[in-house]
Design a protein around this motif. Sequence first.
Motif, short mmCIF file in Angstrom:
data_model
loop_
_atom_site.label_atom_id
_atom_site.label_comp_id
_atom_site.label_asym_id
_atom_site.label_seq_id
_atom_site.Cartn_x
_atom_site.Cartn_y
_atom_site.Cartn_z
N ALA A 147 -3.43 8.56 9.68
CA ALA A 147 -2.45 7.62 10.50
C ALA A 147 -2.46 6.52 8.93
O ALA A 147 -0.86 6.03 9.26
CB ALA A 147 -3.76 6.34 11.18
N GLU A 148 -3.05 6.60 7.91
CA GLU A 148 -2.48 5.75 6.76
C GLU A 148 -1.50 6.50 6.26
O GLU A 148 -0.30 5.74 5.84
CB GLU A 148 -3.76 5.87 5.79
N LEU A 149 -1.16 7.58 6.22
CA LEU A 149 -0.26 8.35 5.72
C LEU A 149 1.09 8.40 6.41
O LEU A 149 2.18 8.13 6.05
CB LEU A 149 -0.38 10.14 5.31
N GLU A 150 0.85 8.46 7.82
CA GLU A 150 2.17 8.27 8.68
C GLU A 150 2.54 6.88 8.59
O GLU A 150 3.78 6.80 8.52
CB GLU A 150 1.55 8.51 10.06
N ALA A 151 1.68 5.60 8.44
CA ALA A 151 2.24 4.37 7.99
C ALA A 151 2.98 4.13 6.91
O ALA A 151 3.98 3.75 6.61
CB ALA A 151 0.86 3.49 8.33
N ARG A 152 2.50 4.88 5.61
CA ARG A 152 2.94 4.71 4.54
C ARG A 152 4.68 5.59 4.71
O ARG A 152 5.47 5.14 4.00
CB ARG A 152 2.39 5.59 3.56
#
Length: 188
Positions: A164-169
């Motif tokens: 989720a963090e990678l997708e948000a970035r």
Amino acid sequence: MISAIANFLEYDVYDLELTTVKDNSDLKRLLLDTKRKSIIVIEDIDSCSDEKIMVFTTNFVENLDPALIRRGRMDNHIEMGYCRFEAFKVLAKNYLEIEWHELYGEMERLVEEIDMSPADVAENLMPKSDEEDAEVCLRRLVKSLEEERENSSKLAEEEEEKKAELEARRKKKMKKKADLEVKEKAAD
């Protein structure tokens, strides 16, 4: 598995880690010094003399030279999976000398749901003292399986958070790029 084979055949087990062997003469001396029938576990491969069962283990079979693992050199290739209920029952019979216990229903559910190696299951089933009976060993295994489930759940949650963090970035980066393109078009 190796211990079970050795116990059944009444062989000794010699566990050799080849990273500690300096050259072939060291290895030959180690192998030939074993006078009794034996099982020799080698984690990085070489050869041996008769009256011995050689067990080679690796997590990276794809890295082995095909000539090394061909028929005639390595006669049986066994991929070890996770312990499921049928394997658990064999282990329980071998280590605890029982064929049924009131915890078997729960045990069936747990071992089918949770990935644990047969070695880890066996480690939990082995009595640690003369006072430990089947009940104690089975409860230890239940606890260990439940801990494994919790650890797996935590790892899965952490993995999802990272995704989720990678997708948000990635989305933030794409938005910045789109905003920059809009500004560049407006400036032209």
